[in-house]
Design a protein around this motif. Sequence first.
Motif, mmCIF file in Angstrom:
data_model
loop_
_atom_site.group_PDB
_atom_site.id
_atom_site.type_symbol
_atom_site.label_atom_id
_atom_site.label_comp_id
_atom_site.label_asym_id
_atom_site.label_seq_id
_atom_site.Cartn_x
_atom_site.Cartn_y
_atom_site.Cartn_z
ATOM 1 N N ASP A 59 2.066 6.786 -6.986
ATOM 2 C CA ASP A 59 0.795 7.549 -7.809
ATOM 3 C C ASP A 59 0.001 7.785 -6.851
ATOM 4 O OD1 ASP A 59 -1.936 8.340 -9.328
ATOM 5 O OD2 ASP A 59 -2.344 5.994 -9.699
ATOM 6 N N PRO A 60 -0.147 9.049 -6.305
ATOM 7 C CA PRO A 60 -0.672 9.790 -4.711
ATOM 8 C C PRO A 60 -2.008 10.106 -4.770
ATOM 9 C CG PRO A 60 1.362 10.582 -4.896
ATOM 10 C CD PRO A 60 1.297 9.825 -6.459
ATOM 11 N N ARG A 61 -2.335 9.891 -6.389
ATOM 12 C CA ARG A 61 -3.764 9.493 -6.891
ATOM 13 C C ARG A 61 -4.916 8.267 -6.627
ATOM 14 N NH1 ARG A 61 -2.368 12.967 -12.326
ATOM 15 N NH2 ARG A 61 -1.295 10.981 -12.041
ATOM 16 N N GLN A 62 -3.941 7.407 -6.421
ATOM 17 C CA GLN A 62 -4.834 6.124 -6.365
ATOM 18 C C GLN A 62 -5.702 5.357 -6.042
ATOM 19 O OE1 GLN A 62 -4.634 2.573 -7.130
ATOM 20 N NE2 GLN A 62 -2.337 3.855 -7.163
ATOM 21 N N ASP A 63 -6.422 5.320 -5.774
ATOM 22 C CA ASP A 63 -8.321 5.050 -5.277
ATOM 23 C C ASP A 63 -8.325 4.276 -4.415
ATOM 24 O OD1 ASP A 63 -11.360 5.983 -5.775
ATOM 25 O OD2 ASP A 63 -10.948 3.310 -5.207
ATOM 26 N N LEU A 64 -8.137 4.955 -2.642
ATOM 27 C CA LEU A 64 -8.366 3.882 -2.407
ATOM 28 C C LEU A 64 -9.147 2.581 -1.281
ATOM 29 C CD1 LEU A 64 -7.699 6.890 1.168
ATOM 30 C CD2 LEU A 64 -5.100 5.206 -0.377
ATOM 31 N N ALA A 96 1.038 -1.393 -0.243
ATOM 32 C CA ALA A 96 0.547 0.010 -0.455
ATOM 33 C C ALA A 96 0.979 0.940 0.143
ATOM 34 C CB ALA A 96 -1.041 0.046 1.039
ATOM 35 N N ALA A 97 1.888 0.845 0.708
ATOM 36 C CA ALA A 97 3.212 2.411 0.770
ATOM 37 C C ALA A 97 3.350 2.827 -0.608
ATOM 38 C CB ALA A 97 3.683 2.409 2.071
ATOM 39 N N ASP A 98 4.171 1.315 -0.689
ATOM 40 C CA ASP A 98 4.813 1.842 -1.961
ATOM 41 C C ASP A 98 3.493 2.283 -3.436
ATOM 42 O OD1 ASP A 98 7.007 0.301 -1.075
ATOM 43 O OD2 ASP A 98 6.690 -1.163 -2.147
ATOM 44 N N ARG A 99 2.831 1.106 -3.460
ATOM 45 C CA ARG A 99 1.459 1.947 -4.197
ATOM 46 C C ARG A 99 1.116 3.786 -3.659
ATOM 47 N NH1 ARG A 99 -1.270 -2.135 -6.175
ATOM 48 N NH2 ARG A 99 -2.667 -1.026 -7.616
ATOM 49 N N LEU A 100 1.204 4.158 -3.083
ATOM 50 C CA LEU A 100 0.553 5.007 -2.160
ATOM 51 C C LEU A 100 1.405 6.650 -3.196
ATOM 52 C CD1 LEU A 100 -1.378 4.988 0.425
ATOM 53 C CD2 LEU A 100 -2.384 5.665 -1.467
#
Length: 266
Positions: free
Chosen positions: A218-223, A211-215
């Motif tokens: 891409d900070p705009r990632q839909d949670l 989760a941390a890597d993905r965020l």
Amino acid sequence: MVDPTRGVLYPGRLPLLHRLPADEEARDLIAWFWVPEWDLEPGIVSRQHVVGYPALNLVVEPEGVTLSGATSIATHRDLEGRGWAVGALLRPAAVRTLTEAPAELVDREIALAAPELHTAVVAAMTTDPERHRRATRVVADWLRLRSGPITDAARQANAMVDALVGEDAARSPEEAASRLAVSVRTLQRLAHRYVGVAPAAMIRRRRLQDAADRLRADPRQDLAALAAELGYADHAHLSRDFTAVLGIAPSAYRVVPAGRSGVRES
């Protein structure tokens, strides 16, 4: 390929960090080596935040040798002045050589009496132009000699970790047990004996690192979508886990500046 930033919450704040794979002869004992080096101006402190792998680490520093247990929450260390460390992320097969009770080391570290290892690593890091390779080879050779032949039980414990946190890892302890053709109870005993934390906790740690890597990527990632991809029941479940372990909500983490920073002490 060893990802040099996985598990590091703010990679932009890192000192010079090398992650090196273990050589073929040591891969049953060591997942990889990590070697940070820093040289900070007087009065500057670099705080390093890490959500660690569910594993133990053997660490050699100028001050001595330590064995660090698995962690239950994100941790940090404040770096100042000049220094280095040579760390080995241990595979389960190496753990029983160093401690009979990894569960007692969760969120702790202990000093190891290994003067010959310490002397050889300090010499490599101080004088050798190929210091990283030489120092990690010293650690690998020392650990191989101390460990002796790898037992079938130790190989099974290595396979357990691969099933829980490796590539294409299982989404549940039940799935991991099925892959290994063992009962869930046997899986739990292996995790306690060789890592010190439960299989479910290992899976949660892998998900949080993902989760941390993905965020960060891409900070705009839909949670909500991210939670579903990682196997969480819903967005709220991801947020609770993230906040409990990392100490910050995922919505806040993705907007924290990732640039290099230091904290000047008063």
